[in-house]
Enzyme design. Structure first.
Site, PDB file in Angstrom:
ATOM      1  N   CYS A 129      10.342   0.560   2.654  1.00  0.00           N
ATOM      2  CA  CYS A 129      11.240  -0.537   3.036  1.00  0.00           C
ATOM      3  C   CYS A 129      12.700  -0.114   3.036  1.00  0.00           C
ATOM      4  O   CYS A 129      13.529  -0.737   3.696  1.00  0.00           O
ATOM      5  CB  CYS A 129      11.054  -1.724   2.087  1.00  0.00           C
ATOM      6  SG  CYS A 129       9.468  -2.566   2.285  1.00  0.00           S
TER       7      CYS A 129
ATOM      8  N   ARG B 227       6.039  -0.845 -11.525  1.00  0.00           N
ATOM      9  CA  ARG B 227       7.350  -1.500 -11.458  1.00  0.00           C
ATOM     10  C   ARG B 227       7.239  -2.993 -11.771  1.00  0.00           C
ATOM     11  O   ARG B 227       8.190  -3.602 -12.260  1.00  0.00           O
ATOM     12  CB  ARG B 227       7.969  -1.289 -10.081  1.00  0.00           C
ATOM     13  CG  ARG B 227       9.443  -1.648 -10.002  1.00  0.00           C
ATOM     14  CD  ARG B 227      10.122  -0.949  -8.858  1.00  0.00           C
ATOM     15  NE  ARG B 227       9.878  -1.602  -7.578  1.00  0.00           N
ATOM     16  CZ  ARG B 227      10.362  -1.143  -6.416  1.00  0.00           C
ATOM     17  NH1 ARG B 227      11.054  -0.025  -6.381  1.00  0.00           N
ATOM     18  NH2 ARG B 227      10.124  -1.793  -5.294  1.00  0.00           N
TER      19      ARG B 227
ATOM     20  N   GLU C 204      10.650  -8.444  -2.983  1.00  0.00           N
ATOM     21  CA  GLU C 204      11.264  -7.317  -2.274  1.00  0.00           C
ATOM     22  C   GLU C 204      10.604  -7.296  -0.908  1.00  0.00           C
ATOM     23  O   GLU C 204       9.424  -6.963  -0.774  1.00  0.00           O
ATOM     24  CB  GLU C 204      11.040  -6.013  -3.031  1.00  0.00           C
ATOM     25  CG  GLU C 204      11.850  -4.860  -2.472  1.00  0.00           C
ATOM     26  CD  GLU C 204      10.994  -3.810  -1.806  1.00  0.00           C
ATOM     27  OE1 GLU C 204      11.105  -3.685  -0.560  1.00  0.00           O
ATOM     28  OE2 GLU C 204      10.236  -3.134  -2.495  1.00  0.00           O
ATOM     29  N   LEU C 205      11.380  -7.684   0.111  1.00  0.00           N
ATOM     30  CA  LEU C 205      10.812  -7.918   1.435  1.00  0.00           C
ATOM     31  C   LEU C 205      11.222  -6.814   2.410  1.00  0.00           C
ATOM     32  O   LEU C 205      11.431  -5.683   2.017  1.00  0.00           O
ATOM     33  CB  LEU C 205      11.229  -9.312   1.920  1.00  0.00           C
ATOM     34  CG  LEU C 205      10.876 -10.457   0.954  1.00  0.00           C
ATOM     35  CD1 LEU C 205      11.421 -11.786   1.462  1.00  0.00           C
ATOM     36  CD2 LEU C 205       9.373 -10.535   0.725  1.00  0.00           C
TER      37      LEU C 205
ATOM     38  N   LYS D 237      -2.829  -8.397  -7.516  1.00  0.00           N
ATOM     39  CA  LYS D 237      -3.576  -8.244  -6.272  1.00  0.00           C
ATOM     40  C   LYS D 237      -2.979  -7.073  -5.499  1.00  0.00           C
ATOM     41  O   LYS D 237      -1.932  -7.203  -4.859  1.00  0.00           O
ATOM     42  CB  LYS D 237      -3.524  -9.513  -5.421  1.00  0.00           C
ATOM     43  CG  LYS D 237      -4.534  -9.461  -4.245  1.00  0.00           C
ATOM     44  CD  LYS D 237      -4.102 -10.273  -3.055  1.00  0.00           C
ATOM     45  CE  LYS D 237      -3.080  -9.574  -2.209  1.00  0.00           C
ATOM     46  NZ  LYS D 237      -3.583  -8.319  -1.566  1.00  0.00           N
TER      47      LYS D 237
ATOM     48  N   TRP E 120       0.802  -1.229   0.000  1.00  0.00           N
ATOM     49  CA  TRP E 120       0.000   0.000   0.000  1.00  0.00           C
ATOM     50  C   TRP E 120       0.830   1.272   0.000  1.00  0.00           C
ATOM     51  O   TRP E 120       0.309   2.355  -0.250  1.00  0.00           O
ATOM     52  CB  TRP E 120      -0.911   0.034   1.242  1.00  0.00           C
ATOM     53  CG  TRP E 120      -0.194  -0.287   2.520  1.00  0.00           C
ATOM     54  CD1 TRP E 120      -0.171  -1.483   3.171  1.00  0.00           C
ATOM     55  CD2 TRP E 120       0.634   0.591   3.300  1.00  0.00           C
ATOM     56  NE1 TRP E 120       0.618  -1.419   4.302  1.00  0.00           N
ATOM     57  CE2 TRP E 120       1.120  -0.160   4.401  1.00  0.00           C
ATOM     58  CE3 TRP E 120       1.012   1.925   3.183  1.00  0.00           C
ATOM     59  CZ2 TRP E 120       1.962   0.398   5.375  1.00  0.00           C
ATOM     60  CZ3 TRP E 120       1.858   2.477   4.141  1.00  0.00           C
ATOM     61  CH2 TRP E 120       2.317   1.721   5.221  1.00  0.00           C
TER      62      TRP E 120
ATOM     63  N   GLU F 160      11.369  -2.797  11.885  1.00  0.00           N
ATOM     64  CA  GLU F 160      11.172  -1.892  10.754  1.00  0.00           C
ATOM     65  C   GLU F 160      10.055  -0.929  11.136  1.00  0.00           C
ATOM     66  O   GLU F 160       8.874  -1.280  11.110  1.00  0.00           O
ATOM     67  CB  GLU F 160      10.815  -2.681   9.499  1.00  0.00           C
ATOM     68  CG  GLU F 160      10.780  -1.826   8.245  1.00  0.00           C
ATOM     69  CD  GLU F 160      10.525  -2.648   6.988  1.00  0.00           C
ATOM     70  OE1 GLU F 160      10.840  -2.143   5.901  1.00  0.00           O
ATOM     71  OE2 GLU F 160      10.016  -3.776   7.089  1.00  0.00           O
TER      72      GLU F 160
END
Length: 484
Positions: free
Chosen positions: A290, A165, A256-257, A180, A156, A387
């Site tokens: 991130c 991307r 991409e975590l 999704k 989001w 994080e």
């Protein structure tokens, strides 16, 4: 204007080129995080809706793969042009559903659109090769082909750019798509689907399912044998689950975590540059990124001055509704995000940290949190391993280079890192030692559509953007050709 941009976005699922209600008729609420008020309702997909979307992608795959690269390129370029002409509407839509100030939303429109322009150019540069086998008897012909139907899952925090991307290289490579988007911010993705349809994208190439039942919709698709590629941006915890689900049918993945980016300020850094870079690395998107700076390591000799300068900049930021003129910092995405930011601040204080600005939950509606600077942060504080995803700058100190690098690498994550120094030898030496996929050297901004975005360790697999971004959606095929 606010009513118009929300009203004009389709609210249904996009399957096979048609807008459709969810099979169950259910809808989900899209809320404005600045006010807590509902913006609208959109379709809430079930697992059956997900299967219909995949079936549409499978049906469209062969024809789309056979489409000329130039035709795919021109569709992406037309979509880029449409996005740019609708910058104001798309920016306002993002601000309403996600909270970021309009100035940042406009910047995201430009950034996100650039992925379509970049991959429109890459579509016509997909290459292969031919060579003579060492024994001289065969010719080795290598071609590139689309991997097949793809499932793309976006977060989001960057509602437009995360979509473009992933969609851009998939379209350029000749893959069909089921997207999704996050349930908090589906409107931008739905608007993007309408733009691509207007740009001439054939029916079934892009399908969108919005849902509150992510696990129920996604798992059957990954285990069903028709999806051949998963691209996911989100938490490491969810990424691990998806990787396990992909194993059954050996689905190709790129992820991409999470991140826990260190930012190092050495004693020879230009403090004007370092403070400016830290503001960008920390406060872009209210810290909901991130690759946001999460742990700020400053040499003890300049720590006090750096903290004073950073505090002055942070305290001067205006917090408010992103649609209001002059707003620098909008709301966080929801109450959970607001509570998380406050919890890590309180925990740091418990371990001895000092709050130089911010640190208090505001009264009134909305999910706001003030820009906060902490000094004297203990290595025992949770913020070192959390994080934050919020406007909280935690300052720690170090005495020498080895100490700084060791502390920076002391995390399971490795997405981005930042360092500030005027010593070229040190810059290159430390950049090579940092265990991160991306390094900001005397800059707080690493994101660029022309660069390979991604991390190491538990920050993910693969890269997005740059010349390698399209490779994630292509397979190699080798053809042996005997020559008498």
């Amino acid at each position: 204007m606010t009513t118009t941009v929300v009203r004009d976005v389709p609210k249904q699922l996009f399957i096979g080129g048609n807008w459709q209600d969810a099979e169950s008729g259910r809808t989900l609420s899209v809320d404005n995080p600045a006010t807590g008020e509902e913006l609208c309702q959109v379709a809430d997909a079930s697992p059956a809706d997900g299967r219909r979307a995949v079936e549409a992608a499978v049906v469209a795959q062969a024809a789309w793969a056979a489409t000329a690269p130039r035709a795919r390129s021109e569709i992406l370029r037309r979509a880029y042009d449409i996005i740019i002409t609708r910058t104001e509407d798309l920016a306002l839509l993002m601000t309403l559903e996600m909270g970021k100030p309009l100035a940042e939303a406009r910047a995201e429109v430009a950034y996100g659109a650039e992925f379509f322009r970049w991959f429109s150019e890459e579509a016509v540069r997909i290459d292969g090769g031919m060579m003579t086998a060492p024994d001289g008897k065969n010719r080795l012909l290598v071609t590139r082909q689309p991997v097949g139907p793809c499932l793309l899952i976006t977060p989001w925090n960057f509602p437009l750019a995360m979509g473009t991307r992933k969609i851009g290289p998939a379209i350029a490579a000749g893959c069909t798509i089921v997207l999704k988007p996050a349930p908090q911010t589906p409107l931008t993705s739905l608007a993007l689907a309408a733009i691509l349809k207007e740009a001439g994208l054939p029916d079934g190439v892009l399908n969108i399912v919005t849902t509150t039942d992510a696990a129920g919709v996604v798992e059957p698709l990954l285990r069903g044998g028709q999806i051949r590629k998963l691209s996911f941006t989100g938490s490491t915890q969810v990424g691990r689950i998806l990787l396990a689900q992909c194993a059954d049918t050996v689905i190709r993945t790129s992820m991409e975590l999470g991140g826990n980016a260190p930012l190092i300020v050495f004693d020879d850094a230009d403090l004007d540059v370092a403070v400016e870079g830290t503001m960008v690395a920390k406060m872009r998107n209210m810290g909901e990124s991130c690759c946001a700076a999460n742990r700020i390591y400053v040499h003890t000799s300049v720590a006090d001055e750096f903290a004073q300068r950073l505090t002055a900049r942070m305290a001067a930021l205006k917090v408010g509704d992103g649609t209001e003129p002059g707003t620098d910092v909008g709301p966080l995405i929801d109450q959970a995000g607001q509570s998380k930011a406050h919890d890590v601040v309180q925990d740091a204080v418990k371990y001895g940290a000092k709050v130089l600005t911010g640190g208090e939950l505001p009264d009134g509606p909305g999910c706001f949190y003030p820009p906060t600077v902490l000094t004297g942060v203990s290595t025992d504080a949770a913020i070192n391993d959390t994080e934050v995803f919020g406007p909280v700058a935690a300052i720690l100190t170090f005495d020498d280079e080895d100490e700084a690098v060791t502390a920076a690498n002391n995390t399971e994550f490795g997405l981005a890192a930042y360092l500030f120094t005027q010593n070229l030898d040190r810059a290159l030496r430390v950049a090579e030692r940092l265990e991160s996929g991306m390094i900001g050297l005397n800059t707080g901004l690493v994101s660029n559509p022309a660069a390979p975005f991604g991390g190491v360790k538990q920050s993910g697999l693969g890269r997005e953007g740059g010349r390698v971004g399209i490779d994630e959606f292509l397979e190699y095929k080798y053809i042996a050709v005997p020559v008498a």
